[in-house]
Design an enzyme around this catalytic site. Structure first.
Site, PDB file in Angstrom:
ATOM      1  N   SER A 156       0.408  -1.487  -0.135  1.00 32.56           N
ATOM      2  CA  SER A 156       0.022  -0.060   0.155  1.00 32.56           C
ATOM      3  C   SER A 156       0.927   1.485  -0.293  1.00 32.56           C
ATOM      4  O   SER A 156       0.800   2.559  -0.050  1.00 32.56           O
ATOM      5  CB  SER A 156      -0.856  -0.036   1.339  1.00 32.56           C
ATOM      6  OG  SER A 156      -2.284  -0.568   0.674  1.00 32.56           O
ATOM      7  N   ARG A 178       4.988  -1.457  14.071  1.00 36.12           N
ATOM      8  CA  ARG A 178       6.042  -1.158  12.719  1.00 36.12           C
ATOM      9  C   ARG A 178       7.042   0.272  12.929  1.00 36.12           C
ATOM     10  O   ARG A 178       7.370   0.939  12.641  1.00 36.12           O
ATOM     11  CB  ARG A 178       5.358  -0.716  11.340  1.00 36.12           C
ATOM     12  CG  ARG A 178       3.990  -0.662  11.202  1.00 36.12           C
ATOM     13  CD  ARG A 178       3.829  -1.100   9.230  1.00 36.12           C
ATOM     14  NE  ARG A 178       2.101  -1.103   9.720  1.00 36.12           N
ATOM     15  CZ  ARG A 178       1.078  -1.048   8.688  1.00 36.12           C
ATOM     16  NH1 ARG A 178       2.112  -1.268   8.003  1.00 36.12           N
ATOM     17  NH2 ARG A 178       0.341  -0.440   8.824  1.00 36.12           N
ATOM     18  N   LYS A 226       0.428   3.937  -2.318  1.00 35.80           N
ATOM     19  CA  LYS A 226      -0.785   4.823  -2.677  1.00 35.80           C
ATOM     20  C   LYS A 226      -0.303   5.880  -3.511  1.00 35.80           C
ATOM     21  O   LYS A 226      -1.124   6.613  -3.857  1.00 35.80           O
ATOM     22  CB  LYS A 226      -1.968   4.133  -2.210  1.00 35.80           C
ATOM     23  CG  LYS A 226      -2.181   3.175  -1.924  1.00 35.80           C
ATOM     24  CD  LYS A 226      -3.446   3.364  -0.416  1.00 35.80           C
ATOM     25  CE  LYS A 226      -4.431   1.965  -0.215  1.00 35.80           C
ATOM     26  NZ  LYS A 226      -3.367   0.705  -0.700  1.00 35.80           N
ATOM     27  N   SER A 285      -6.454   3.721   3.724  1.00 35.17           N
ATOM     28  CA  SER A 285      -6.173   2.662   3.078  1.00 35.17           C
ATOM     29  C   SER A 285      -6.651   1.660   2.287  1.00 35.17           C
ATOM     30  O   SER A 285      -6.262   0.272   2.323  1.00 35.17           O
ATOM     31  CB  SER A 285      -4.884   1.467   3.625  1.00 35.17           C
ATOM     32  OG  SER A 285      -3.491   1.311   2.807  1.00 35.17           O
TER      33      SER A 285
END
Length: 290
Positions: free
Chosen positions: A69, A269, A72, A117
């Site tokens: 993603s 993350r 994007k 997302s």
């Protein structure tokens, strides 16, 4: 043999992207991955203020993976730059297909889709862009391996398109300075969609990515931190503002095994990223309690 040649070429790309910059191996950053149970991860950080590159795990930094993603960012730039999408308020009507993420199951504009997302929104956006425009911009921007194999709405999800952390940092740096082959307006809009945190001391902008295979997850965070400082200008200075922004560009990725508790990876993350940025001084360190 073929893999060795590819790795050599990517090493050249790594050196090329770091040309005229000081390069530093930050082996100690491995502790921030290890304390979260991550065994195979990397990060590249470019301190633009001192023209210096810092990295952990060079071999992985120059290895290409699916952008997932994080693509994007690119997909939005293309859509905004061609006569398909007037602005980030462009709405795509929900196709009534119930998907695993309930946040996707409604009509949505680009800014909203970027924030949550929404894969389906961006797949439809890619179909409207079409392969000719998409390939043209991938080639012109020199994005990763520039491959759109497997379908116009699948190539960034099926491992056809791949990009390294090294290349991601170069791409984001060009986006920040309006140096990509897109209009200044399109780049400005996408940067505004990437903003995640704003404080008196810093601004943090990024896009995450997450892909899954049978045995593992691939996680990405790509973007930049801006340290904000206030300076006292001379009364005759040409600068009309006392605010200065000092950018640090980054790309982080790692593998994690498939498990029943994969939602924790979403926060994990960002925690790794922030710990490294604080360690480096790109973000303010946490204040000690007491």
């Amino acid at each position: 043999m073929r893999y060795s040649i590819a790795l050599l070429l990517l090493s050249v790309l790594f050196i090329g992207s770091c040309r005229d910059a000081r390069i530093h191996d930050k082996e100690e950053w491995g502790k921030y991955f290890e304390q979260e149970g991550v065994q195979d991860g990397c990060i590249m950080l470019r301190d633009n203020n001192h023209e210096a590159i810092f990295y952990y795990n060079k071999d992985r930094c120059i290895k290409r993976f699916s952008p997932a993603s994080t693509f994007k960012i690119f997909n939005s730039l293309v859509a905004l730059d061609i006569p398909k999408v007037p602005d980030e308020q462009f709405v795509i009507v929900w196709d009534s297909v119930e998907r695993w993420n309930p946040d996707w199951n409604k009509d949505m504009n680009m800014r909203e889709a970027f924030k949550v997302s929404n894969v389906a929104y961006y797949q439809e956006l890619a179909r409207r862009i079409g392969p000719d425009y998409m390939q043209h911009y991938l080639d012109t921007a020199n994005y990763g391996n520039k491959s759109i194999g497997g379908g116009i709405d699948q190539f960034w999800l099926n491992d056809s398109l791949q990009i390294s952390a090294d290349e991601q940092v170069g791409f984001i740096k060009r986006l920040y300075f309006n140096e990509l082959p897109f209009s200044e307006r399109s780049q400005r809009i996408v940067r505004s969609m990437m903003i995640q945190e704003v404080t008196d001391g810093y601004k943090l902008s990024y896009k995450t990515g997450w892909s899954q295979s049978d045995d593992k997850n691939l996680l990405w965070v790509v973007g930049y931190a801006e340290r904000i400082e206030h300076v006292e200008e001379h009364e005759n200075s040409m600068n009309k503002s006392d605010v200065r922004y000092y950018p640090y560009f980054f790309a982080l990725n790692f593998d994690a095994p498939r498990s029943e508790d994969e939602k924790k990876l979403v926060e994990l993350r960002i925690r790794i990223l922030k710990n490294i940025l604080k360690d480096f001084g790109a973000l303010p360190a946490d204040k000690a309690e007491g």
